[in-house]
Motif scaffolding. Structure first.
Motif: not given
Length: 225
Positions: A119-125, A130-137, A215-224
Motif C-alpha cells: 500500500n505504501r509503494e502504491l501510494l507513493m507511485t 490511492n488517496i481516493i481508494s484508500m480514504v473513501i472508496i 485511513n486518512a491519517i495513515c495516508v497523511v503520515i505516509i505522504l509526509l
C-alpha cells in the motif's frame, strides 16, 4: 424444535450465507475489474493509470450499492451527529490495540506487513488514485462487505465483532507465510472496534467514518514522513 426456533436458525444461516456470498462477490468482481482494467494499471499515462486503478474499485462499489441500497439509504437518513462520537471512541480503542500489537509483532518479524508495504509503494507511485481508494472508496466497500452483510447473522455484538474482525484481518494478509498471519491481530483489532461502532448504532456509516478517519491519517503520515 418448534417452528419459531427453526425460523431463527434458518434466518441466521441465510444471513451468514449472504455475508459469505458478499465476500466471494467482492473477490469475483475484483477479478473481473482486473481483467478489464488491469493492463492499464501501470500505464505511462498517469491519467489512464489513475482512472483504471479506480475503475475496479468503482465497479465493486457500484454492485454492492445496488445490492444493499435500501439499507444504505435508511442508514444515511437515520445517521445522527452523536454517531461521530461513537466512531471516534471505537477507532481510538482499536488503534491503541493495533499499535501495541504491531510493535510486538514487528519486533519478531523485523518488518511491516506485506499488505502495508504494498500500500505504501502504491501510494507513493500513484498518489491520486490511492488517496481516493484508500480514504473513501476502499473503506466504504469493506464496511459493506465485512460488516453490513453480516449484521443480521449475529445477536450478540461481540460475536459479530469477533467473526467479522477475523475475516477482515484475513483479507489484509497478502503473503501466506506463517509470520505474516500474526498481522491478523492488529488488522483484526481495528476491525473489531469498527464492527462494535456499527453494532452500537446499527448504522454502517458509523464504522465507515471510523475507517475513513483511520485511513486518512495513515495516508497523511505516509505522504509526509
Amino acid at each position: 424444535m418448534n417452528s419459531e426456533k427453526l425460523k431463527i436458525i434458518l434466518d441466521k444461516t441465510k444471513s451468514i450465507l449472504i455475508g459469505i456470498g458478499t465476500i466471494l462477490l467482492y473477490f469475483f468482481v475484483a477479478l473481473i475489474g482486473n481483467m478489464i482494467f488491469g493492463k492499464y494499471y501501470k500505464s505511462s499515462n498517469l491519467v489512464i493509470a489513475t482512472l483504471s486503478q479506480l475503475g475496479t474499485y468503482a465497479l465493486i462499489l457500484l454492485i454492492l450499492v445496488i445490492i444493499y441500497h435500501k439499507k444504505l439509504i435508511i442508514d444515511a437518513k437515520n445517521f445522527k451527529k452523536e454517531y461521530f462520537e461513537v466512531a471516534i471512541k471505537n477507532w481510538i480503542l482499536g488503534l491503541g490495540i493495533m499499535i501495541i500489537s504491531n510493535i510486538i509483532i514487528t519486533t519478531f518479524t523485523n518488518d511491516i506487513s506485506v499488505n502495508e508495504a504494498a500500500n505504501r509503494e502504491l501510494l507513493m507511485t500513484y498518489p491520486i488514485s490511492n488517496i481516493i481508494s484508500m480514504v473513501i472508496i476502499g473503506p466504504f466497500i469493506e464496511e459493506i462487505t465485512f460488516r453490513l452483510s453480516f449484521k443480521k447473522a449475529f445477536t450478540k455484538w461481540y460475536t459479530f465483532a469477533l467473526v467479522t474482525s477475523i475475516l477482515f484481518g484475513l483479507m489484509h494478509i497478502a503473503d501466506f507465510k506463517l509470520l505474516e498471519f500474526f498481522f491478523i491481530i492488529p488488522y483484526g483489532a481495528l476491525g473489531f472496534f469498527f464492527a462494535k461502532a456499527m453494532y452500537e448504532t446499527d448504522n454502517v456509516f458509523t464504522s465507515f467514518i471510523a475507517h475513513m478517519i483511520h485511513n486518512a491519517i495513515c495516508v497523511v503520515i505516509i505522504l509526509l514522513f
